[in-house]
Design an enzyme around this catalytic site. Structure first.
Site, short mmCIF file in Angstrom:
data_model
loop_
_atom_site.label_atom_id
_atom_site.label_comp_id
_atom_site.label_asym_id
_atom_site.label_seq_id
_atom_site.Cartn_x
_atom_site.Cartn_y
_atom_site.Cartn_z
N HIS A 9 -1.80 2.67 -8.52
CA HIS A 9 -2.51 1.50 -9.05
C HIS A 9 -3.59 1.94 -10.04
O HIS A 9 -4.72 1.48 -10.00
CB HIS A 9 -3.09 0.67 -7.90
N HIS A 13 2.76 -4.02 -1.51
CA HIS A 13 1.37 -3.56 -1.67
C HIS A 13 0.43 -4.27 -0.71
O HIS A 13 -0.57 -3.71 -0.28
CB HIS A 13 0.94 -3.78 -3.13
N ASP A 72 2.06 -4.32 -9.43
CA ASP A 72 1.88 -4.49 -7.99
C ASP A 72 3.18 -5.02 -7.39
O ASP A 72 3.62 -6.13 -7.73
CB ASP A 72 0.79 -5.54 -7.69
MN MN Z 1 -2.71 -2.90 -8.00
#
Ligand code: MN
Length: 257
Positions: free
Chosen positions: A69, A79, A75
């Site tokens: 990240h 996550h 994402d």
């Molecule tokens: Mn992220």
């Protein structure tokens, strides 16, 4: 069957421009910082293997170290705890990485108030003017924040109460996540949520609601000002990291001139 030869010609001629929405990735690329004692994402770092020298006379190459990240990144649903049984980044179908862009521009509002939150009435007003949000759209939340992208202090914009950067209300995140068929949302800030989102009634609503509803996030985007409100096609290309929760990502847009 679609004939892509016309598109290919337009790309070669430049009448369809390929706009790079990606921030340069280097050791000073701003990263998200969490309060102690939480774990931290790593900065991006190059480690030289050889540089046309005795370690490799004709070749230059590096290893790199990075968090998933870090910088412009993707994402994946896994996550967040709400998406823990959904796709990791390697499992996201390629067909769901490409879609039409819907640019929602709040540059002026954010200039006046860095804590600006996009809310449901803003979405309704956008649709009234530009038509319904299409299936598999990438919502591009344009805030102008990328102008601080090479200055970590201004980019985080933190004081004693935490960071002050724009985002979505819980209601807006819920609307996108549950009442639309978008792929996800791209933002210019370090993460999809507002700087103050830890304190919201649903903390980090974009993460919790988008990822929990099999939608995605794209962060630290650049050049959103080069996109038309509608009509561009966004291509997100995260690394296919098996069990990855996300990945640094090249994000491109096809824009008709
Ligand atoms: Mn992220």
């Amino acid at each position: 069957m679609a004939d892509l030869s016309a598109l290919a010609k337009e790309i070669v001629a430049g009448s369809v421009e390929v706009v790079d929405l990606t921030a340069p990735l280097h050791e000073n690329t701003p990263i998200l910082m969490l309060p102690e004692p939480m774990g931290q994402t790593a900065r991006f770092k190059l480690e030289e293997i050889s540089n046309y020298d005795d370690r490799g006379p004709a070749w230059y190459w590096n290893n790199f170290h990075t968090g998933e990240h870090t910088g412009t990144h993707f994402d994946a649903p896994i996550h967040w705890v709400t998406g823990k049984n959904l796709d990791d980044v390697s499992q996201v179908p390629a067909q769901r990485l490409v879609g039409p862009a819907c640019v929602m521009d709040f540059t002026k509002e954010v200039e006046a108030n860095p804590d600006f939150l996009l809310d449901v009435p803003h979405i309704k007003a956008w649709e009234e003017k530009n038509g319904a949000i299409p299936k598999n759209a990438w919502i591009m939340f344009r805030t102008g924040w990328s102008k601080y992208g090479e200055d970590a202090v201004k980019y985080a914009n933190a004081d004693a109460n935490g960071p002050h950067t724009p985002g979505l209300t819980v209601a807006a995140a819920e609307h996108f996540a549950t009442k639309t068929e978008i792929l996800g949302m791209g933002v210019e800030t370090v993460g999809t949520d507002a700087g103050g989102a830890f304190g919201f009634s649903t903390p980090f609503p974009c993460h919790a609601l988008f990822l929990g509803n099999n939608k995605y996030g794209l962060t630290q985007l650049r050049n959103l000002d080069k996109l038309p409100t509608t009509g561009a096609i966004v291509i997100a290309a995260p690394l296919k990291i098996v069990k990855g929760s996300g990945s640094p990502c090249r994000v491109l847009a096809l824009v008709s001139k």
